[in-house]
Design a protein around this motif. Sequence first.
Motif, PDB file in Angstrom:
ATOM      1  N   ALA A  85      -1.690   8.804  -9.020  1.00 56.05           N
ATOM      2  CA  ALA A  85      -0.569   8.364  -8.173  1.00 56.05           C
ATOM      3  C   ALA A  85      -0.100   6.978  -8.601  1.00 56.05           C
ATOM      4  O   ALA A  85       1.104   6.690  -8.647  1.00 56.05           O
TER       5      ALA A  85
ATOM      6  N   LEU B 296      -2.872   8.197   9.936  1.00 51.81           N
ATOM      7  CA  LEU B 296      -3.220   7.558   8.650  1.00 51.81           C
ATOM      8  C   LEU B 296      -2.886   6.070   8.689  1.00 51.81           C
ATOM      9  O   LEU B 296      -3.677   5.228   8.267  1.00 51.81           O
ATOM     10  N   LYS B 297      -1.757   5.731   9.263  1.00 47.43           N
ATOM     11  CA  LYS B 297      -1.344   4.314   9.304  1.00 47.43           C
ATOM     12  C   LYS B 297      -2.349   3.489  10.118  1.00 47.43           C
ATOM     13  O   LYS B 297      -2.735   2.393   9.718  1.00 47.43           O
TER      14      LYS B 297
ATOM     15  N   VAL C 152       2.704   4.045   3.292  1.00 42.01           N
ATOM     16  CA  VAL C 152       2.124   5.365   2.996  1.00 42.01           C
ATOM     17  C   VAL C 152       2.861   6.422   3.823  1.00 42.01           C
ATOM     18  O   VAL C 152       3.798   6.113   4.545  1.00 42.01           O
TER      19      VAL C 152
ATOM     20  N   SER D  32       9.224   4.259   9.512  1.00 41.05           N
ATOM     21  CA  SER D  32      10.621   4.480   9.913  1.00 41.05           C
ATOM     22  C   SER D  32      10.758   4.701  11.409  1.00 41.05           C
ATOM     23  O   SER D  32      11.814   4.476  11.977  1.00 41.05           O
TER      24      SER D  32
ATOM     25  N   VAL E 201      -1.153  -1.015  -4.353  1.00 42.38           N
ATOM     26  CA  VAL E 201      -2.355  -0.184  -4.215  1.00 42.38           C
ATOM     27  C   VAL E 201      -1.976   1.270  -3.953  1.00 42.38           C
ATOM     28  O   VAL E 201      -1.207   1.557  -3.024  1.00 42.38           O
TER      29      VAL E 201
ATOM     30  N   THR F  73       8.319   6.566  -2.865  1.00 42.73           N
ATOM     31  CA  THR F  73       9.762   6.275  -2.850  1.00 42.73           C
ATOM     32  C   THR F  73      10.013   4.833  -2.416  1.00 42.73           C
ATOM     33  O   THR F  73      10.786   4.108  -3.014  1.00 42.73           O
TER      34      THR F  73
ATOM     35  N   ILE G  39       0.870  -1.198   0.000  1.00 45.41           N
ATOM     36  CA  ILE G  39       0.000   0.000   0.000  1.00 45.41           C
ATOM     37  C   ILE G  39       0.897   1.235   0.000  1.00 45.41           C
ATOM     38  O   ILE G  39       1.748   1.394   0.884  1.00 45.41           O
ATOM     39  N   GLY G  40       0.697   2.079  -1.037  1.00 46.36           N
ATOM     40  CA  GLY G  40       1.546   3.268  -1.169  1.00 46.36           C
ATOM     41  C   GLY G  40       2.717   2.931  -2.086  1.00 46.36           C
ATOM     42  O   GLY G  40       3.564   2.130  -1.737  1.00 46.36           O
TER      43      GLY G  40
ATOM     44  N   GLY H 259       7.425   2.248  -1.586  1.00 47.45           N
ATOM     45  CA  GLY H 259       6.487   1.201  -2.041  1.00 47.45           C
ATOM     46  C   GLY H 259       6.891   0.581  -3.371  1.00 47.45           C
ATOM     47  O   GLY H 259       6.854  -0.637  -3.537  1.00 47.45           O
TER      48      GLY H 259
ATOM     49  N   TYR I 219      -8.712  -1.330  -2.433  1.00 41.81           N
ATOM     50  CA  TYR I 219      -8.121  -2.216  -1.416  1.00 41.81           C
ATOM     51  C   TYR I 219      -8.599  -3.657  -1.551  1.00 41.81           C
ATOM     52  O   TYR I 219      -7.965  -4.586  -1.039  1.00 41.81           O
TER      53      TYR I 219
HETATM   54  P1  NAD Z   1       6.222   8.835  -0.244  1.00 39.76           P
HETATM   55  O1  NAD Z   1       5.622  10.104   0.140  1.00 39.76           O
HETATM   56  O2  NAD Z   1       7.266   8.818  -1.287  1.00 39.76           O
HETATM   57  O3  NAD Z   1       5.082   7.769  -0.701  1.00 39.76           O
HETATM   58  C1  NAD Z   1       3.908   7.551   0.024  1.00 39.76           C
HETATM   59  C2  NAD Z   1       2.863   7.071  -0.973  1.00 39.76           C
HETATM   60  O4  NAD Z   1       1.706   6.645  -0.246  1.00 39.76           O
HETATM   61  C3  NAD Z   1       2.394   8.164  -1.938  1.00 39.76           C
HETATM   62  O5  NAD Z   1       2.617   7.735  -3.238  1.00 39.76           O
HETATM   63  C4  NAD Z   1       0.899   8.302  -1.646  1.00 39.76           C
HETATM   64  O6  NAD Z   1       0.130   8.538  -2.791  1.00 39.76           O
HETATM   65  C5  NAD Z   1       0.567   6.948  -1.024  1.00 39.76           C
HETATM   66  N1  NAD Z   1      -0.597   7.000  -0.156  1.00 39.76           N
HETATM   67  C6  NAD Z   1      -0.873   7.921   0.797  1.00 39.76           C
HETATM   68  N2  NAD Z   1      -2.029   7.618   1.410  1.00 39.76           N
HETATM   69  C7  NAD Z   1      -2.477   6.466   0.850  1.00 39.76           C
HETATM   70  C8  NAD Z   1      -3.595   5.641   1.041  1.00 39.76           C
HETATM   71  N3  NAD Z   1      -4.512   5.947   1.956  1.00 39.76           N
HETATM   72  N4  NAD Z   1      -3.734   4.529   0.275  1.00 39.76           N
HETATM   73  C9  NAD Z   1      -2.807   4.214  -0.650  1.00 39.76           C
HETATM   74  N5  NAD Z   1      -1.706   4.958  -0.894  1.00 39.76           N
HETATM   75  C10 NAD Z   1      -1.550   6.069  -0.160  1.00 39.76           C
HETATM   76  O7  NAD Z   1       6.795   8.230   1.105  1.00 39.76           O
HETATM   77  P2  NAD Z   1       7.981   7.171   1.269  1.00 39.76           P
HETATM   78  O8  NAD Z   1       9.254   7.885   1.380  1.00 39.76           O
HETATM   79  O9  NAD Z   1       7.826   6.078   0.278  1.00 39.76           O
HETATM   80  O10 NAD Z   1       7.653   6.635   2.746  1.00 39.76           O
HETATM   81  C11 NAD Z   1       6.641   5.687   2.955  1.00 39.76           C
HETATM   82  C12 NAD Z   1       6.814   5.079   4.331  1.00 39.76           C
HETATM   83  O11 NAD Z   1       8.087   4.416   4.359  1.00 39.76           O
HETATM   84  C13 NAD Z   1       6.848   6.079   5.472  1.00 39.76           C
HETATM   85  O12 NAD Z   1       6.300   5.505   6.623  1.00 39.76           O
HETATM   86  C14 NAD Z   1       8.349   6.337   5.683  1.00 39.76           C
HETATM   87  O13 NAD Z   1       8.663   6.752   6.966  1.00 39.76           O
HETATM   88  C15 NAD Z   1       8.881   4.961   5.417  1.00 39.76           C
HETATM   89  N6  NAD Z   1      10.289   4.916   4.993  1.00 39.76           N
HETATM   90  C16 NAD Z   1      10.803   5.873   4.173  1.00 39.76           C
HETATM   91  C17 NAD Z   1      12.134   5.792   3.773  1.00 39.76           C
HETATM   92  C18 NAD Z   1      12.746   6.806   2.851  1.00 39.76           C
HETATM   93  O14 NAD Z   1      13.993   6.872   2.769  1.00 39.76           O
HETATM   94  N7  NAD Z   1      11.973   7.569   2.141  1.00 39.76           N
HETATM   95  C19 NAD Z   1      12.948   4.734   4.209  1.00 39.76           C
HETATM   96  C20 NAD Z   1      12.352   3.765   5.026  1.00 39.76           C
HETATM   97  C21 NAD Z   1      11.034   3.858   5.413  1.00 39.76           C
END
Ligand code: NAD
Length: 696
Positions: A326, A384-385, A378, A407, A320, A301, A297-298, A303, A365
């Motif tokens: 998106a 939200l989580k 996400v 994270s 998803v 970066t 889901i999501g 997903g 979903y």
């Molecule tokens: P991001 O902002 O790049 O991507 C989040 C995605 O989630 C977006 O594409 C958005 O459209 C989607 N989204 C939001 N709400 C949604 C919903 N209700 N249903 C489906 N999709 C939905 O964020 P990211 O950097 O990929 O981070 C995602 C998670 O991973 C966060 O919890 C972050 O802390 C964690 N994380 C990030 C990194 C990093 O380096 N960026 C590393 C490890 C963990």
Amino acid sequence: MSSPVSYEIVDGIGVIKIDSPPVNALSHAVRQGMYDAIRAAQSDDSDAVVIHCEGRTFIAGADINEFGQPMKEPFLPDLLDEIEASGKLVVASLHGTVLGGGLETALACHYRLALAGTKVGLPEVKLGLLPGASGTQRTPRLAGVTVALDLILSGTPIAVERAAELGLIDEIVADDLLGETLTYARELLADKAPLRRASELDVDAVAPEVFDEYRSTVAKRARGQSAPQRIIDCLEAAATLPYADGVARERELFMECMQDPQSTALQHMFFAERKAAKITGLAKDTARRDIKKVGIIGGGTMGGGIAMSFANAGFSVALVEINDEALAKSLAIIDKNYAGSVKRGKLGEAAAAQCRGLIEGATDYAALADADLVIEAVFEDPKLKKEIFAKLDKICKDGAILATNTSYQDVNEIAAATSRPEDVIGTHFFSPAHIMKLLEVVRGDKTADDVLATCMSIAKQIRKVAVVSGVCYGFIGNRMLQGYMREAQFCLIEGGTPESIDAAMYDWGMAMGPVSVADLAGLDVSYKARQALAKEEWGDPKSYRVVDALVEMGRLGQKSGAGFYNYDPATRARSSEPKVLEIVEREAKELGIERQAIAADEIIDRHIYALANEGLRILEEGIAQRPGDIDVVYVYGYGFPAWRGGPMHYADAIGLDTVLTRINEFRERFGAENWTPAPLLEKLVKEKRTIAEWAG
Ligand code: NAD
Ligand code: T1G
């Protein structure tokens, strides 16, 4: 105790059989058994000799467990000289992963036959060593100097089909390995094949400057590492000296490696990585849930990369996203990544298409209803989580594993948003998720054993190195990173520059300096995370004032083309921005700080000891199972140099009393709120014990 080596004559051929699980490593018992057998063969009725291994692989190297102990005779080089000097043909019968001393054993034989699919290699450099049983002298005589240089410097095994092209393997068979090897030996006898001793072959001529070219290339690629340079010295000796002198030079350089702390650190990492896969208190045969379909889901970066990791391992994936736009963006990034892998030759066109074909996009979903494992990625918004997990609780089938890629957030609180907290776990991937090997598997208070065991096995299947973490803010890696990044900002505002701080840590061995890492991760990530906290939890203003100023100017880091540095939109090349230093000086002035230059040593100590000190707290609290796990997290997730063994091994290598003295000095200078020694550190110094001894 019976010998792991047996010897019998089969239809006139002496068969030396090694059976020493798990990988037939060249332990003292194996060396002794082989030595006695090859000697016996010289005077018995056998016409030729075959060396064959039982189990999953031919010899996979010297026994790493024996390193650091006084070596017992027969020494490996002497055993191999005995094999090569045999008056009767000796044929190696190869399968599995023929590595290090295992390949050196095969090269000491007169002929080599292998099962298709076998891999051969000399990975000693990954242990900070070099092939110390004439591998650097026999390999170039069979395959040429540059082939030997590439094989030994990379340490990466190659397929026997390629090895045959290079002259290292003589025959490849499809099956019935031992039977085919015996037949081959008889054919060689019938053909009166010579006793082909590699040591007697000439080395191909190469231009002397070749070695210096390799030295400068390797100095960049294996920055700070000493073994690769010694390997080049060995090959130069092979090209310029008679065999016996080359072997003597190899021995000297091998012993230098053995006494080098870099090798001790890399050997530590070898075992730490394997131990990290083991979960204390969980039976080896704990049930695993059957995982075929994975839901993500999501597709941002993280997903997208997570989806690729699973598809690349053959899992069907439902990705998803929140809406069609998106989703299209997410799938486009995945397509671009696959095209890039094909262009770089990492993946074939057909293989890329096959993997991509396993990823299906959705915005409903319902696509997750039949998933065996669902990973949420996400936005990092706890509210939200929890909403999403409550939704998954209704949609997903019984027995599905519900995982979060958060994270920092509290996995227990996320689990509490469902009626099945035992099925909830954290799977913290690292960016870019389809490349970074580390996976923090976060065990919630109620996470079921089979859920945990399943995720650890899945990690191996998607070629990740998994480490178990308990629940705390930022788990193992990001929690320790806070102190590390704090010190980066402190050093900056006190008198450093982005360039000087990055240079100090980069030259020390980090893959990237901390200021550049902040730009890579995105300055807005920590800015947003801070905004979600109460002001009194923000910590010392010195640690965030400059970041906040840059974010509020729209300088978010690489993602916006500018942060502490400017980034070329096409090449992403980094360049300095004088305006940033003006901001640093302005913020310092406002905070009443008189800026002074900071020595590189101090910058290094403040960063690394901040890691070690927090690591000790994490061990005390039982968030990490063992110190080696923390070292694996930092080497595989945060660019910590493996040849320094990770923050915990490094602290032991430096000496905990030195670490404590320095931390106490920092406490005096920077305050107890930033620098208070972990109680475990003080305890171990008092008891004159190391972290490794404490962990047992
Ligand atoms: P991001 O902002 O790049 O991507 C989040 C995605 O989630 C977006 O594409 C958005 O459209 C989607 N989204 C939001 N709400 C949604 C919903 N209700 N249903 C489906 N999709 C939905 O964020 P990211 O950097 O990929 O981070 C995602 C998670 O991973 C966060 O919890 C972050 O802390 C964690 N994380 C990030 C990194 C990093 O380096 N960026 C590393 C490890 C963990
Ligand atoms: N010595 C001792 N134990 C070893 C070992 C070795 N060489 N190789 C593996 N093991 C153990 C490992 O710790 C684990 O134990 C089990 O075997 C399974 O390993 C003179 C000096 C062979 C490709 O560097 O690369 O020869 O955890 O979980 O994923 O020139 O292990 O189960 O208790 O990794 O299938 C050179 C190292 C030595 C090869 C199998 N050789 N090994 O991978 O299983 S230096 C190497 C590997 C040398 C000479 C020099 C891999 C593998 P446990 P595993 P795997």
